[in-house]
Scaffold this active site. Structure first.
Site, PDB file in Angstrom:
ATOM      1  N   ARG A   1       8.666   1.970  -5.430  1.00 23.80           N
ATOM      2  CA  ARG A   1       9.251   3.202  -5.964  1.00 23.80           C
ATOM      3  C   ARG A   1       8.310   4.392  -5.923  1.00 23.80           C
ATOM      4  NH1 ARG A   1      11.885  -0.914  -7.959  1.00 23.80           N
ATOM      5  NH2 ARG A   1       9.784  -1.717  -7.972  1.00 23.80           N
ATOM      6  N   THR A   2       7.089   4.195  -6.384  1.00 16.85           N
ATOM      7  CA  THR A   2       6.226   5.371  -6.558  1.00 16.85           C
ATOM      8  C   THR A   2       5.908   6.002  -5.209  1.00 16.85           C
ATOM      9  OG1 THR A   2       5.342   4.352  -8.547  1.00 16.85           O
ATOM     10  CG2 THR A   2       4.113   6.208  -7.658  1.00 16.85           C
TER      11      THR A   2
ATOM     12  N   LYS B   1     -13.993  -0.761   5.134  1.00 18.59           N
ATOM     13  CA  LYS B   1     -15.332  -0.743   5.751  1.00 18.59           C
ATOM     14  C   LYS B   1     -16.385  -0.344   4.736  1.00 18.59           C
ATOM     15  CE  LYS B   1     -13.415   1.172  10.061  1.00 18.59           C
ATOM     16  NZ  LYS B   1     -13.487   2.385  10.890  1.00 18.59           N
TER      17      LYS B   1
ATOM     18  N   ARG C   1      -2.884   5.826  -5.610  1.00 16.10           N
ATOM     19  CA  ARG C   1      -2.815   4.645  -6.500  1.00 16.10           C
ATOM     20  C   ARG C   1      -4.009   3.766  -6.170  1.00 16.10           C
ATOM     21  NH1 ARG C   1       2.396   0.996  -7.659  1.00 16.10           N
ATOM     22  NH2 ARG C   1       2.717   2.799  -9.001  1.00 16.10           N
TER      23      ARG C   1
ATOM     24  N   HIS D   1      -0.371   6.062 -15.749  1.00 15.34           N
ATOM     25  CA  HIS D   1       0.597   6.254 -14.668  1.00 15.34           C
ATOM     26  C   HIS D   1       1.463   7.458 -15.030  1.00 15.34           C
ATOM     27  CE1 HIS D   1       3.289   5.587 -11.439  1.00 15.34           C
ATOM     28  NE2 HIS D   1       3.553   4.303 -11.586  1.00 15.34           N
TER      29      HIS D   1
END
Ligand code: NCD
Length: 303
Positions: free
Chosen positions: A51-52, A80, A101, A129
């Protein structure tokens, strides 16, 4: 240039402006179809998301903008050994705004300190959030028409559930909010979040018993037990089905209860509840897109 790392980065007035813009987008989407022409959003997701990430991307497309997407940490230079700071400096050369995120608490803050464009926290570990909270606030606004004088039950994994922490930090600004914090002992709301409730002079109760408090609730916000944040699988297996909302358990609930969930759901809400007119969780999904559109407009300072 402003970033949104914590819901507290937005004043109450700004939250209300974002809600008003989102409502206007819902009514008049054509007015907004070219507001971000030529602008680019980068979505940097170092953790799973449906969703986000997709709603951020849909939001930018619906504003006429473009999207640069990194959906898998392993496909980026983070694998890396590149630092979050260097990634943020790099992506600032390509994009006008970043949504990030990350599994580590504070990573989006580090990105914001190093980027030369606004950064939006799209979820940092078990911490915050804020854009889920924007989705939640628009849902409460549309369902209840107010933020004052609500009894809000938060149920499930209140320890690791970052959406819970941000939602509490938004609602403590309003009068007469009473929180009912429903969780197993191991998954209680962290003390730093409870202190924020106390500091605002608001009431909360902590309980394990959802059914006892059901008749009092105006909002029931269910959450998933956050498997990825557990140190051992045994604890997760023991706690995962602590609460399962069924039509039978809703028998004593108010007629105008709003049942919310940030999703994804695992087992916490039986699918039989989906047909109940009080279920709002799929409306929340759509509201998230409108609020992210309104937030992008605000941070890019588009009139
Ligand atoms: C939430 C999250 O990522 O914190 N999901 C979402 O963004 N809607 C909730 C969860 O994963 O349980």
């Amino acid at each position: 240039m402003k970033s949104v790392i914590d819901i507290k980065d937005l004043s109450t007035k700004e939250l209300e402006e974002i809600i008003a813009v989102a409502e206007d987008i819902i009514e008049n989407p054509e007015k907004y179809a070219h507001k971000c022409d030529g602008k680019k959003l980068a979505t940097l997701f170092f953790e799973p998301s449906t969703r986000t990430r997709l709603s951020f991307e849909a939001a930018m497309y619906e504003l006429g903008g473009h999207v640069l997407s990194m959906s898998d940490a392993m496909s980026s230079s983070a694998s890396k050994g590149e630092s979050v700071a260097d990634t943020a400096k790099t992506v600032s050369c390509y994009a006008d705004i970043i949504a990030m995120r990350h599994p580590k608490e504070g990573a989006p803050l580090v990105a914001a300190m190093n980027a030369s464009v606004p950064v939006i926290n799209a979820g940092d570990g078990g911490h915050n959030h804020p854009t889920q909270t924007l989705a939640d606030l628009l849902t409460i606004h549309r369902e209840k028409g107010r933020f004052d004088n609500l009894t809000v039950g938060l149920c499930g994994d209140l320890k690791f559930g970052r959406t819970v922490h941000s939602l509490i930090n938004a609602l403590i600004r309003y009068k007469g909010i009473k929180f009912v914090l429903i969780s197993p002992d191991e998954l209680k709301v962290p003390s730093y979040v409870k202190n924020e409730i106390k500091d605002c002079g608001l009431e909360y109760v902590q309980t394990k018993d959802l059914e006892e408090f059901m008749p009092q609730l105006d909002i029931l916000y269910m959450t998933r037990v956050q498997r990825e944040r557990f140190f051992n699988e045994e604890d997760y297996l023991r706690l995962k089905d602590s609460y399962i909302l069924t039509p039978e358990k809703l028998a004593t609930a108010k007629e105008d209860l709003s049942i919310m969930h940030p999703l994804p759901r695992v087992n916490e809400i039986s699918v039989a509840v989906d047909d109940d007119k009080r279920a709002c969780y799929f409306k929340q999904v759509l509201n998230g897109k409108y609020m992210r559109m309104a937030l992008i407009l605000k941070l890019l300072e588009v009139k």
